[in-house]
Design a protein around this motif. Structure first.
Motif, mmCIF file in Angstrom:
data_model
loop_
_atom_site.group_PDB
_atom_site.id
_atom_site.type_symbol
_atom_site.label_atom_id
_atom_site.label_comp_id
_atom_site.label_asym_id
_atom_site.label_seq_id
_atom_site.Cartn_x
_atom_site.Cartn_y
_atom_site.Cartn_z
ATOM 1 N N THR A 50 -65.351 -0.778 17.989
ATOM 2 C CA THR A 50 -65.250 -2.145 17.477
ATOM 3 C C THR A 50 -66.097 -3.114 18.296
ATOM 4 O OG1 THR A 50 -63.247 -2.465 18.788
ATOM 5 C CG2 THR A 50 -62.964 -1.835 16.489
ATOM 6 N N ARG A 51 -66.298 -2.790 19.567
ATOM 7 C CA ARG A 51 -67.113 -3.666 20.417
ATOM 8 C C ARG A 51 -68.577 -3.687 19.958
ATOM 9 N NH1 ARG A 51 -68.082 -2.106 26.485
ATOM 10 N NH2 ARG A 51 -69.691 -1.012 25.390
ATOM 11 N N ARG A 52 -69.075 -2.538 19.561
ATOM 12 C CA ARG A 52 -70.473 -2.446 19.108
ATOM 13 C C ARG A 52 -70.600 -2.424 17.589
ATOM 14 N NH1 ARG A 52 -73.556 1.344 23.423
ATOM 15 N NH2 ARG A 52 -72.751 0.302 25.260
ATOM 16 N N ASN A 53 -69.468 -2.342 16.916
ATOM 17 C CA ASN A 53 -69.425 -2.350 15.454
ATOM 18 C C ASN A 53 -70.226 -1.198 14.833
ATOM 19 O OD1 ASN A 53 -68.368 -3.373 13.111
ATOM 20 N ND2 ASN A 53 -70.127 -4.723 12.741
ATOM 21 N N ARG A 54 -70.029 0.006 15.382
ATOM 22 C CA ARG A 54 -70.695 1.194 14.853
ATOM 23 C C ARG A 54 -69.960 2.445 15.323
ATOM 24 N NH1 ARG A 54 -75.945 2.427 18.546
ATOM 25 N NH2 ARG A 54 -74.958 1.931 20.502
ATOM 26 N N PRO A 55 -70.170 3.577 14.635
ATOM 27 C CA PRO A 55 -69.511 4.817 15.062
ATOM 28 C C PRO A 55 -70.123 5.359 16.355
ATOM 29 C CG PRO A 55 -70.899 5.220 13.150
ATOM 30 C CD PRO A 55 -70.939 3.747 13.414
ATOM 31 N N ARG A 56 -69.285 6.006 17.156
ATOM 32 C CA ARG A 56 -69.715 6.617 18.420
ATOM 33 C C ARG A 56 -69.054 7.985 18.548
ATOM 34 N NH1 ARG A 56 -72.680 3.397 22.267
ATOM 35 N NH2 ARG A 56 -71.852 4.955 23.647
ATOM 36 N N LEU A 57 -69.584 8.810 19.406
ATOM 37 C CA LEU A 57 -68.977 10.104 19.707
ATOM 38 C C LEU A 57 -68.249 10.022 21.042
ATOM 39 C CD1 LEU A 57 -71.378 13.117 18.989
ATOM 40 C CD2 LEU A 57 -69.143 12.674 18.037
ATOM 41 N N LYS A 58 -67.044 10.556 21.079
ATOM 42 C CA LYS A 58 -66.253 10.630 22.303
ATOM 43 C C LYS A 58 -65.722 12.055 22.436
ATOM 44 C CE LYS A 58 -65.923 6.151 23.407
ATOM 45 N NZ LYS A 58 -65.953 5.535 24.682
ATOM 46 N N THR A 59 -65.671 12.559 23.656
ATOM 47 C CA THR A 59 -65.173 13.911 23.867
ATOM 48 C C THR A 59 -63.682 13.993 23.569
ATOM 49 O OG1 THR A 59 -64.835 13.446 26.202
ATOM 50 C CG2 THR A 59 -66.905 14.520 25.598
ATOM 51 N N ILE A 60 -63.246 15.198 23.232
ATOM 52 C CA ILE A 60 -61.843 15.474 22.951
ATOM 53 C C ILE A 60 -61.193 15.981 24.236
ATOM 54 C CG2 ILE A 60 -60.303 16.976 21.622
ATOM 55 C CD1 ILE A 60 -62.369 16.973 19.431
ATOM 56 N N CYS A 61 -59.920 15.699 24.423
ATOM 57 C CA CYS A 61 -59.188 16.129 25.628
ATOM 58 C C CYS A 61 -59.075 17.652 25.700
ATOM 59 C CB CYS A 61 -57.788 15.529 25.620
ATOM 60 S SG CYS A 61 -57.806 13.746 25.784
ATOM 61 N N SER A 62 -58.665 18.150 26.858
ATOM 62 C CA SER A 62 -58.433 19.567 27.132
ATOM 63 C C SER A 62 -59.712 20.396 27.097
ATOM 64 C CB SER A 62 -57.413 20.156 26.156
ATOM 65 O OG SER A 62 -56.218 19.455 26.221
ATOM 66 N N GLN A 63 -60.771 19.854 27.678
ATOM 67 C CA GLN A 63 -62.023 20.577 27.808
ATOM 68 C C GLN A 63 -62.462 20.549 29.264
ATOM 69 O OE1 GLN A 63 -64.861 20.233 24.339
ATOM 70 N NE2 GLN A 63 -63.962 18.190 24.349
ATOM 71 N N ARG A 64 -63.672 21.035 29.515
ATOM 72 C CA ARG A 64 -64.209 21.058 30.880
ATOM 73 C C ARG A 64 -64.628 19.673 31.349
ATOM 74 N NH1 ARG A 64 -66.767 25.146 27.980
ATOM 75 N NH2 ARG A 64 -68.513 23.742 27.779
ATOM 76 N N VAL A 65 -64.615 18.696 30.475
ATOM 77 C CA VAL A 65 -64.943 17.312 30.817
ATOM 78 C C VAL A 65 -63.764 16.434 30.397
ATOM 79 C CG1 VAL A 65 -67.432 17.625 30.580
ATOM 80 C CG2 VAL A 65 -66.113 16.891 28.623
ATOM 81 N N PRO A 66 -63.642 15.256 30.961
ATOM 82 C CA PRO A 66 -62.529 14.376 30.576
ATOM 83 C C PRO A 66 -62.607 13.977 29.102
ATOM 84 C CG PRO A 66 -63.684 13.522 32.501
ATOM 85 C CD PRO A 66 -64.473 14.675 31.999
ATOM 86 N N GLY A 67 -61.467 13.753 28.502
ATOM 87 C CA GLY A 67 -61.419 13.243 27.149
ATOM 88 C C GLY A 67 -61.886 11.793 27.120
ATOM 89 N N ASP A 68 -62.384 11.369 25.985
ATOM 90 C CA ASP A 68 -62.818 9.988 25.776
ATOM 91 C C ASP A 68 -64.067 9.617 26.586
ATOM 92 O OD1 ASP A 68 -62.291 7.845 24.116
ATOM 93 O OD2 ASP A 68 -61.381 6.697 25.726
ATOM 94 N N LEU A 69 -64.896 10.602 26.901
ATOM 95 C CA LEU A 69 -66.163 10.363 27.579
ATOM 96 C C LEU A 69 -67.235 10.136 26.507
ATOM 97 C CD1 LEU A 69 -67.397 10.380 30.465
ATOM 98 C CD2 LEU A 69 -67.925 12.775 30.103
ATOM 99 N N ALA A 70 -68.020 9.086 26.630
ATOM 100 C CA ALA A 70 -69.028 8.749 25.623
ATOM 101 C C ALA A 70 -70.118 9.818 25.549
ATOM 102 C CB ALA A 70 -69.654 7.401 25.938
ATOM 103 N N VAL A 71 -70.592 10.079 24.318
ATOM 104 C CA VAL A 71 -71.672 11.028 24.086
ATOM 105 C C VAL A 71 -72.770 10.292 23.325
ATOM 106 C CG1 VAL A 71 -72.348 13.216 23.043
ATOM 107 C CG2 VAL A 71 -70.037 12.937 23.937
ATOM 108 N N SER A 72 -73.966 10.314 23.876
ATOM 109 C CA SER A 72 -75.103 9.668 23.227
ATOM 110 C C SER A 72 -75.735 10.641 22.233
ATOM 111 C CB SER A 72 -76.128 9.272 24.298
ATOM 112 O OG SER A 72 -77.292 8.789 23.693
ATOM 113 N N CYS A 73 -75.925 10.175 20.996
ATOM 114 C CA CYS A 73 -76.574 10.968 19.954
ATOM 115 C C CYS A 73 -77.074 10.012 18.866
ATOM 116 C CB CYS A 73 -75.628 12.002 19.382
ATOM 117 S SG CYS A 73 -74.393 11.330 18.292
ATOM 118 N N PRO A 74 -77.940 10.496 17.969
ATOM 119 C CA PRO A 74 -78.468 9.617 16.917
ATOM 120 C C PRO A 74 -77.371 9.095 15.982
ATOM 121 C CG PRO A 74 -79.742 11.648 17.062
ATOM 122 C CD PRO A 74 -78.546 11.817 17.930
ATOM 123 N N ALA A 75 -77.402 7.814 15.703
ATOM 124 C CA ALA A 75 -76.393 7.189 14.836
ATOM 125 C C ALA A 75 -76.470 7.723 13.409
ATOM 126 C CB ALA A 75 -76.566 5.675 14.830
#
Length: 127
Positions: free
Chosen positions: A34-59
């Protein structure tokens, strides 16, 4: 599935900036920022990285399917001085929806399609 101790997740912020870290077969979900008013990718919990970590990819990839769609990707960890760590999708052109979440992604796609279809019917019947 491998369960990692909680202290493992804390280590992401302590990585040296010149050390590159790659993670294979991560799952990330499309969320609406909502801050940027566009869809974003975030990691899912229970993986090798923390959940809710931003992922950069083409919109343009995120606009193809509804919010909540889960993608499987390979990513590189980026840690800039003074900023939160984030991931950059590797092989960005070949990102695919996760087959492991096929039923979930299919339900999202069908649910959105039904909602749009019924709203069209309501508009045409109220005219």
């Amino acid at each position: 599935m491998l369960v990692l101790p909680p202290f493992y997740f804390m280590q992401l912020s302590l990585l040296p900036s010149d050390e590159q870290r790659y993670f294979l077969d991560l799952f990330a979900q499309v969320v609406f920022d909502t801050r940027r008013n566009r869809p974003r990718l975030k990691t899912i919990c229970s993986q090798r990285v923390p959940g809710d970590l931003a992922v950069s990819c083409p919109a343009r990839l995120l606009n193809r399917f509804p919010e909540g769609t889960i993608y499987k990707l390979d990513a590189k960890l980026v840690q800039l001085p003074g900023k939160q760590p984030y991931l950059v999708a590797v092989n960005r052109r070949n990102m695919q929806r996760a087959l492991e979440f096929y039923d979930h992604n299919r339900q999202l796609q069908n649910g959105i399609a039904r909602t749009r279809h019924t709203s069209r019917n309501k508009r045409s019947s109220s005219s």
